[in-house]
Design a protein around this motif. Structure first.
Motif, PDB file in Angstrom:
ATOM      1  N   TRP A 188      -4.227  33.791   4.315  1.00  0.00           N
ATOM      2  CA  TRP A 188      -4.816  32.751   5.158  1.00  0.00           C
ATOM      3  C   TRP A 188      -5.518  33.401   6.348  1.00  0.00           C
ATOM      4  O   TRP A 188      -4.945  34.252   7.029  1.00  0.00           O
ATOM      5  N   PHE A 189      -6.765  32.989   6.551  1.00  0.00           N
ATOM      6  CA  PHE A 189      -7.553  33.482   7.681  1.00  0.00           C
ATOM      7  C   PHE A 189      -7.862  32.294   8.587  1.00  0.00           C
ATOM      8  O   PHE A 189      -8.457  31.316   8.133  1.00  0.00           O
ATOM      9  N   ASP A 190      -7.494  32.398   9.851  1.00  0.00           N
ATOM     10  CA  ASP A 190      -7.887  31.352  10.799  1.00  0.00           C
ATOM     11  C   ASP A 190      -9.404  31.385  10.958  1.00  0.00           C
ATOM     12  O   ASP A 190     -10.052  32.371  10.600  1.00  0.00           O
ATOM     13  N   GLY A 191      -9.918  30.316  11.538  1.00  0.00           N
ATOM     14  CA  GLY A 191     -11.368  30.214  11.711  1.00  0.00           C
ATOM     15  C   GLY A 191     -11.961  31.472  12.327  1.00  0.00           C
ATOM     16  O   GLY A 191     -11.502  31.919  13.377  1.00  0.00           O
ATOM     17  N   GLY A 192     -12.942  32.080  11.654  1.00  0.00           N
ATOM     18  CA  GLY A 192     -13.633  33.245  12.203  1.00  0.00           C
ATOM     19  C   GLY A 192     -12.982  34.580  11.877  1.00  0.00           C
ATOM     20  O   GLY A 192     -13.626  35.614  12.013  1.00  0.00           O
ATOM     21  N   GLU A 193     -11.708  34.575  11.460  1.00  0.00           N
ATOM     22  CA  GLU A 193     -11.036  35.873  11.245  1.00  0.00           C
ATOM     23  C   GLU A 193     -11.644  36.659  10.089  1.00  0.00           C
ATOM     24  O   GLU A 193     -11.879  37.864  10.220  1.00  0.00           O
ATOM     25  N   LEU A 194     -11.879  35.972   8.976  1.00  0.00           N
ATOM     26  CA  LEU A 194     -12.439  36.695   7.829  1.00  0.00           C
ATOM     27  C   LEU A 194     -13.827  37.235   8.177  1.00  0.00           C
ATOM     28  O   LEU A 194     -14.141  38.386   7.878  1.00  0.00           O
ATOM     29  N   GLN A 195     -14.626  36.407   8.837  1.00  0.00           N
ATOM     30  CA  GLN A 195     -15.973  36.854   9.225  1.00  0.00           C
ATOM     31  C   GLN A 195     -15.891  38.088  10.121  1.00  0.00           C
ATOM     32  O   GLN A 195     -16.642  39.045   9.940  1.00  0.00           O
ATOM     33  N   ARG A 196     -14.956  38.057  11.105  1.00  0.00           N
ATOM     34  CA  ARG A 196     -14.851  39.204  12.028  1.00  0.00           C
ATOM     35  C   ARG A 196     -14.398  40.455  11.288  1.00  0.00           C
ATOM     36  O   ARG A 196     -14.913  41.551  11.520  1.00  0.00           O
ATOM     37  N   ILE A 197     -13.431  40.288  10.372  1.00  0.00           N
ATOM     38  CA  ILE A 197     -12.944  41.441   9.616  1.00  0.00           C
ATOM     39  C   ILE A 197     -14.084  42.048   8.802  1.00  0.00           C
ATOM     40  O   ILE A 197     -14.289  43.263   8.786  1.00  0.00           O
ATOM     41  N   LEU A 198     -14.849  41.184   8.139  1.00  0.00           N
ATOM     42  CA  LEU A 198     -15.931  41.673   7.275  1.00  0.00           C
ATOM     43  C   LEU A 198     -17.044  42.316   8.089  1.00  0.00           C
ATOM     44  O   LEU A 198     -17.624  43.317   7.690  1.00  0.00           O
ATOM     45  N   GLN A 199     -17.326  41.746   9.238  1.00  0.00           N
ATOM     46  CA  GLN A 199     -18.391  42.312  10.066  1.00  0.00           C
ATOM     47  C   GLN A 199     -17.973  43.649  10.656  1.00  0.00           C
ATOM     48  O   GLN A 199     -18.750  44.604  10.657  1.00  0.00           O
ATOM     49  N   LYS A 200     -16.732  43.718  11.141  1.00  0.00           N
ATOM     50  CA  LYS A 200     -16.268  44.974  11.747  1.00  0.00           C
ATOM     51  C   LYS A 200     -16.232  46.097  10.728  1.00  0.00           C
ATOM     52  O   LYS A 200     -16.478  47.252  11.044  1.00  0.00           O
ATOM     53  N   ALA A 201     -15.860  45.741   9.481  1.00  0.00           N
ATOM     54  CA  ALA A 201     -15.784  46.773   8.439  1.00  0.00           C
ATOM     55  C   ALA A 201     -17.151  46.973   7.778  1.00  0.00           C
ATOM     56  O   ALA A 201     -17.264  47.682   6.788  1.00  0.00           O
ATOM     57  N   HIS A 202     -18.180  46.332   8.331  1.00  0.00           N
ATOM     58  CA  HIS A 202     -19.563  46.458   7.837  1.00  0.00           C
ATOM     59  C   HIS A 202     -19.732  46.013   6.396  1.00  0.00           C
ATOM     60  O   HIS A 202     -20.450  46.629   5.625  1.00  0.00           O
ATOM     61  N   PHE A 203     -19.061  44.904   6.051  1.00  0.00           N
ATOM     62  CA  PHE A 203     -19.284  44.318   4.734  1.00  0.00           C
ATOM     63  C   PHE A 203     -20.396  43.285   4.780  1.00  0.00           C
ATOM     64  O   PHE A 203     -20.709  42.664   3.788  1.00  0.00           O
ATOM     65  N   ASP A 204     -20.967  43.080   5.972  1.00  0.00           N
ATOM     66  CA  ASP A 204     -21.955  42.001   6.049  1.00  0.00           C
ATOM     67  C   ASP A 204     -23.303  42.391   5.441  1.00  0.00           C
ATOM     68  O   ASP A 204     -24.210  41.576   5.384  1.00  0.00           O
ATOM     69  N   ASP A 205     -23.415  43.647   4.930  1.00  0.00           N
ATOM     70  CA  ASP A 205     -24.622  43.946   4.161  1.00  0.00           C
ATOM     71  C   ASP A 205     -24.340  43.920   2.652  1.00  0.00           C
ATOM     72  O   ASP A 205     -25.189  44.238   1.839  1.00  0.00           O
ATOM     73  N   ASN A 206     -23.113  43.499   2.285  1.00  0.00           N
ATOM     74  CA  ASN A 206     -22.744  43.315   0.881  1.00  0.00           C
ATOM     75  C   ASN A 206     -23.247  41.931   0.447  1.00  0.00           C
ATOM     76  O   ASN A 206     -23.052  40.945   1.151  1.00  0.00           O
ATOM     77  N   ASP A 207     -23.913  41.844  -0.703  1.00  0.00           N
ATOM     78  CA  ASP A 207     -24.544  40.591  -1.133  1.00  0.00           C
ATOM     79  C   ASP A 207     -23.594  39.404  -1.193  1.00  0.00           C
ATOM     80  O   ASP A 207     -23.910  38.326  -0.721  1.00  0.00           O
TER      81      ASP A 207
END
Ligand SMILES: [Zn+2]
Ligand SMILES: [Zn+2]
Length: 132
Positions: free
Chosen positions: A97-116
């Motif tokens: 379970w990810f609270d609002g924004g947690e998954l997005q922050r985790i993915l952005q910090k780990a630089h997954f936001d350039d993954n399709d």
């Protein structure tokens, strides 16, 4: 399935083979076991993130797994050297379970936001938020 935080029925967002349950009230997200792996794909970066899970001791209120209704464990997630997020994991490994924004922050910090897939997920959430 109902949101473990506000108990509202969650929406199902489908992304290829991944189904994400999303609460439009608190913007929390539930990923069934194995779905985070599918989302991240198989690469060293994903393994680093998945290996970063560490049990956490915290006074934060426990939430119940939406599948088995057992209290979930608190887990720190985040690659070493970066700030971490505190998420909830079912002790029977039904999912995360990810609270609002947690998954997005985790993915952005780990630089997954350039993954399709991740990009599309984040885009879907943005779209969903706008509709509601
Ligand atoms: Zn909620
Ligand atoms: Zn469970």
């Amino acid at each position: 399935m109902n949101c473990p935080t506000c108990r509202q029925p969650m929406l199902v967002l489908e992304l290829e083979e991944i189904e994400i349950d999303y609460c439009s009230a608190c913007r929390g997200m539930w990923l069934d076991a194995g779905e985070l792996e599918l989302l991240l794909g198989e690469n060293a970066q994903a393994l680093d993130l998945l290996r970063s899970f560490r049990a956490a001791e915290t006074g934060e209120q426990k939430r119940k797994c939406p599948i088995c209704l057992k209290n979930m464990d608190k887990v720190h997630v985040g690659v070493p050297g970066q700030s971490q997020e505190l998420i909830d994991r079912c002790p029977k490994y039904h999912g995360l379970w990810f609270d609002g924004g947690e998954l997005q922050r985790i993915l952005q910090k780990a630089h997954f936001d350039d993954n399709d897939k991740v990009k599309r997920l984040l885009g879907d959430l943005f779209f969903t938020n706008k509709v509601i």
